[in-house]
Design a protein around this motif. Structure first.
Motif, PDB file in Angstrom:
ATOM      1  N   GLU A 249       7.554   1.869   1.172  1.00 35.97           N
ATOM      2  CA  GLU A 249       7.449   1.939   2.630  1.00 35.97           C
ATOM      3  C   GLU A 249       7.917   3.294   3.142  1.00 35.97           C
ATOM      4  O   GLU A 249       7.275   3.907   4.010  1.00 35.97           O
ATOM      5  N   GLU A 250       9.019   3.789   2.611  1.00 37.00           N
ATOM      6  CA  GLU A 250       9.552   5.095   3.022  1.00 37.00           C
ATOM      7  C   GLU A 250       8.544   6.210   2.754  1.00 37.00           C
ATOM      8  O   GLU A 250       8.420   7.150   3.564  1.00 37.00           O
TER       9      GLU A 250
ATOM     10  N   LYS B 169       5.258   3.218  12.081  1.00 39.15           N
ATOM     11  CA  LYS B 169       6.213   2.157  11.747  1.00 39.15           C
ATOM     12  C   LYS B 169       5.892   0.836  12.444  1.00 39.15           C
ATOM     13  O   LYS B 169       6.209  -0.243  11.933  1.00 39.15           O
TER      14      LYS B 169
ATOM     15  N   VAL C 259       5.885   6.091   5.482  1.00 44.08           N
ATOM     16  CA  VAL C 259       6.413   6.569   6.766  1.00 44.08           C
ATOM     17  C   VAL C 259       6.601   8.080   6.741  1.00 44.08           C
ATOM     18  O   VAL C 259       6.279   8.780   7.713  1.00 44.08           O
TER      19      VAL C 259
END
Length: 407
Positions: free
Chosen positions: A40-41, A50, A44
């Protein structure tokens, strides 16, 4: 604190934004949830919105009531506000009944990229395999490798030479949270509770109809003897001599299958080196982590090599090799490692401290006429390579300083 699990991220990255459901399977507490966070990081950091990320951990109490396909589908679709792409992360999805129906529906109706995790090695079997055939890609996640463990202890401020740390790793394995403890008694308690938690959550449930006492005895025996030649007859005889009832071969194999599905063990087949083919029956089991082997053994016997074999097996699997035990007409080879159509042969020893040990380990290759590379692994720093057989230091191999070749 955590480390970036680059070995797995490198495997998964090529499938970002590819229309396949990414399935991460592995034993509980091996780090799947943190890996989802790292994925996920990365999205992003590359500019993904987000507000278009939907994340559910089914072991979080706030999602406890989402246990059916209908409720899961309703929860997710209510959060879809537009036609832009959404990222959907579903952690420990096996808690949801008929979850495969939701995945098939989401993939067909919503612009999304789906990542799921599960603590079941057979997550992609049965109904899910039928509904999602050709629509999934699976990645097997394991506890920290030796290299990851060594990187992690440095991050948390524990400085130890790798040749010393290998003994700690042999004993207690690579479950990430076990490094939060320094006392062996605390590490042992954590691993025991983790192990029992897996039995309670994934195996001995209300619906499983498993005799807990019998299962724990069989599971403990299998863990303690991981890496040794398997015989259901010998196990049955052992427990009959202990005056235990209800442990027939059918039950033993059923319990083995349960351990396999819970990602506690790997069931390893033989490779007929003379016939150059994999054999259908299973010869050995290896534990997902030597920490689980330790709590069922309570002692590392440096006269045998099974703890080290277990570590080498897990390392080879995490590097995507297909691994077999090897059978010759005179004996066996610890491992046949295969990648594509290429292979090599591997023997494992703690130390080559005597002429007898050297002759045994290097001599195991004598019946093999196959020209594929042959290796003896040990903890020795002295290079014992001879007769075209390469000697490799185990610590250097685990740290990626040296590698094996296949042909």
């Amino acid at each position: 604190m955590y480390i970036k699990r680059e070995r797995y991220l490198q495997k998964i990255r090529p499938y970002y934004n590819v229309d396949l459901i990414k399935v991460l399977t592995g034993v509980r507490r091996c780090g799947k949830s943190i890996l989802l966070e790292q994925i996920e990081e990365e999205f992003v950091s590359n500019g993904f919105d987000k507000t278009h990320i939907i994340r559910i951990n089914f072991e979080d109490l706030q999602f406890e009531k989402i246990r059916t396909a209908e409720k899961l589908n309703s929860y997710i679709t209510k959060q879809i506000k537009d036609m832009d792409k959404y990222l959907i992360f579903l952690d420990e999805i096996q808690h949801v009944r008929s979850f495969e129906k939701v995945l098939a529906s989401l993939r067909a109706t919503i612009n999304c990229d789906i990542f799921i995790t599960g603590s079941n090695s057979k997550l992609l079997s049965g109904k899910m395999a039928t509904l999602l055939v050709g629509r999934c890609i699976e990645f097997r996640i394991m506890p920290f490798s030796f290299a990851e463990s060594y990187e992690y202890i440095k991050v948390i401020g524990k400085n130890q030479p790798p040749d010393e740390f290998i003994i700690d790793y042999i004993n207690w394995g690579g479950f990430p949270l076990r490094f939060s403890f320094s006392k062996e008694s605390d590490i042992k308690r954590y691993l025991e509770q983790t192990y029992l938690g897996i039995l309670d959550r994934d195996i001995i449930t209300d619906k499983s109809k498993i005799n807990r006492q019998n299962f724990e005895k069989i599971a403990g025996y299998i863990m303690a003897n991981a890496g040794k030649e398997f015989s259901s007859k010998n196990i049955q005889s052992y427990f009959e001599n202990q005056n235990e009832e209800g442990l027939d071969r059918k039950t033993i194999y059923r319990y083995l299958d349960k351990m396999d599905k819970a990602c506690l063990i790997d069931r390893v087949k033989r490779f007929n080196i003379v016939g150059k083919q994999a054999m259908s029956y299973i010869e050995k089991q290896y534990a997902v982590d030597t920490g689980f082997r330790m709590i069922n053994t309570n002692l590392v016997n440096f006269e045998d090599t099974f703890f080290l074999e277990n570590i080498i097996y897990n390392e080879l699997v995490s590097r995507d090799y297909e691994v077999f035990t090897g059978k010759t007409y005179k004996g066996e080879i610890d491992f046949v490692a295969i990648y594509g159509r290429k292979k090599c042969f591997i023997q494992v020893a703690y130390y080559l401290g005597s002429r007898e040990t050297i002759e045994r380990e290097f001599g195991a290759f004598k019946p093999i006429s196959d020209a594929s590379p042959k290796y003896v692994f040990s903890l020795d720093r002295f290079d014992y390579s001879r007769d075209g057989i390469s000697h490799i230091n185990i610590v250097d191999f685990l740290l990626g300083k040296v590698n094996i070749n296949l042909s």
